[in-house]
Design a protein around this motif. Structure first.
Motif, mmCIF file in Angstrom:
data_model
loop_
_atom_site.group_PDB
_atom_site.id
_atom_site.type_symbol
_atom_site.label_atom_id
_atom_site.label_comp_id
_atom_site.label_asym_id
_atom_site.label_seq_id
_atom_site.Cartn_x
_atom_site.Cartn_y
_atom_site.Cartn_z
ATOM 1 N N ARG A 76 51.885 49.257 58.573
ATOM 2 C CA ARG A 76 51.379 47.940 58.184
ATOM 3 C C ARG A 76 52.099 47.479 56.926
ATOM 4 O O ARG A 76 52.299 48.242 55.991
ATOM 5 N N LYS A 77 52.457 46.192 56.908
ATOM 6 C CA LYS A 77 53.004 45.548 55.715
ATOM 7 C C LYS A 77 52.153 44.321 55.445
ATOM 8 O O LYS A 77 51.765 43.612 56.373
ATOM 9 N N ILE A 78 51.884 44.055 54.189
ATOM 10 C CA ILE A 78 51.094 42.893 53.794
ATOM 11 C C ILE A 78 51.830 42.187 52.664
ATOM 12 O O ILE A 78 52.285 42.831 51.716
ATOM 13 N N ALA A 79 51.961 40.881 52.769
ATOM 14 C CA ALA A 79 52.584 40.080 51.709
ATOM 15 C C ALA A 79 51.820 38.767 51.600
ATOM 16 O O ALA A 79 51.441 38.183 52.609
ATOM 17 N N PHE A 121 60.494 35.936 48.301
ATOM 18 C CA PHE A 121 61.204 35.435 49.468
ATOM 19 C C PHE A 121 62.673 35.831 49.339
ATOM 20 O O PHE A 121 63.206 35.906 48.232
ATOM 21 N N LYS A 122 63.352 36.056 50.464
ATOM 22 C CA LYS A 122 64.781 36.369 50.474
ATOM 23 C C LYS A 122 65.565 35.086 50.711
ATOM 24 O O LYS A 122 65.186 34.278 51.576
ATOM 25 N N LEU A 126 58.419 40.061 57.334
ATOM 26 C CA LEU A 126 58.009 41.453 57.195
ATOM 27 C C LEU A 126 58.709 42.397 58.166
ATOM 28 O O LEU A 126 58.877 43.575 57.861
ATOM 29 N N ASP A 127 59.115 41.900 59.327
ATOM 30 C CA ASP A 127 59.789 42.745 60.311
ATOM 31 C C ASP A 127 61.263 42.829 59.965
ATOM 32 O O ASP A 127 62.036 41.923 60.248
ATOM 33 N N GLY A 138 62.157 35.826 64.990
ATOM 34 C CA GLY A 138 60.794 36.332 65.085
ATOM 35 C C GLY A 138 59.865 35.482 64.217
ATOM 36 O O GLY A 138 60.112 34.301 63.989
ATOM 37 N N PHE A 139 58.801 36.103 63.719
ATOM 38 C CA PHE A 139 57.827 35.384 62.889
ATOM 39 C C PHE A 139 58.192 35.534 61.417
ATOM 40 O O PHE A 139 58.493 36.628 60.949
ATOM 41 N N HIS A 140 58.158 34.418 60.694
ATOM 42 C CA HIS A 140 58.443 34.433 59.260
ATOM 43 C C HIS A 140 57.886 33.174 58.597
ATOM 44 O O HIS A 140 57.473 32.236 59.276
ATOM 45 N N VAL A 141 57.868 33.184 57.275
ATOM 46 C CA VAL A 141 57.494 32.004 56.499
ATOM 47 C C VAL A 141 58.780 31.503 55.852
ATOM 48 O O VAL A 141 59.553 32.278 55.292
ATOM 49 N N TYR A 142 59.012 30.207 55.978
ATOM 50 C CA TYR A 142 60.274 29.588 55.575
ATOM 51 C C TYR A 142 60.001 28.540 54.504
ATOM 52 O O TYR A 142 59.138 27.681 54.677
ATOM 53 N N ARG A 143 60.731 28.634 53.393
ATOM 54 C CA ARG A 143 60.552 27.700 52.276
ATOM 55 C C ARG A 143 61.836 26.893 52.086
ATOM 56 O O ARG A 143 62.922 27.458 51.977
ATOM 57 N N MET A 144 61.676 25.563 52.036
ATOM 58 C CA MET A 144 62.795 24.659 51.764
ATOM 59 C C MET A 144 62.547 23.971 50.428
ATOM 60 O O MET A 144 61.458 23.423 50.214
#
Length: 120
Positions: free
Chosen positions: A9-12, A19-20, A37-38, A46-52
């Motif tokens: 499990r990873k939690i962020a 963020f990278k 996280l993957d 895959g699934f991610h959160v993206y910041r612009m």
């Protein structure tokens, strides 16, 4: 049930995690970043959160598989003139071509099936 092992499990937290930077295959970096996280798949798939950041325009691209995203914060202007706002859930079919611009920055929860292809 047995406890979940730490390695399973990873939690962020999207408000405090690091963020990278996202770097396009040609080496271009526009200031956008990803929390994913993957680490067993390519960054930005895959699934991610993206910041612009404010004022950023993505490079034109064609989808290799479906893309779905939820705008968590901010506003996104699509290349066809559509304006998306916080709370909008969006689906793009495999093969769709577009780019996006954000006037004041935005944060999105994204699922992309495969790496995107650049287009002019």
């Amino acid at each position: 049930m047995k406890p979940i092992a730490p390695a399973d499990r990873k939690i962020a937290n999207i408000h405090s995690a690091a963020f990278k930077p996202f770097v396009y295959p040609d080496g271009t970096a526009l200031g956008d970043s990803i929390l994913q996280l993957d680490d067993g798949i390519e960054l930005g798939t895959g699934f991610h959160v993206y910041r612009m950041p404010a004022g950023m325009t993505t490079m034109g691209h064609r989808h290799n598989g479906h893309e779905q995203f939820l705008i968590l914060d901010g506003e996104l202007h699509e290349s066809d003139g559509t304006i998306l706002k916080a709370g909008d859930l969006v689906f793009y079919r495999d093969g769709t071509e577009h780019n996006s611009y954000t006037p004041n920055g935005c944060l999105l929860a994204v699922h992309i099936a495969g790496p995107e292809f650049p287009v002019d």
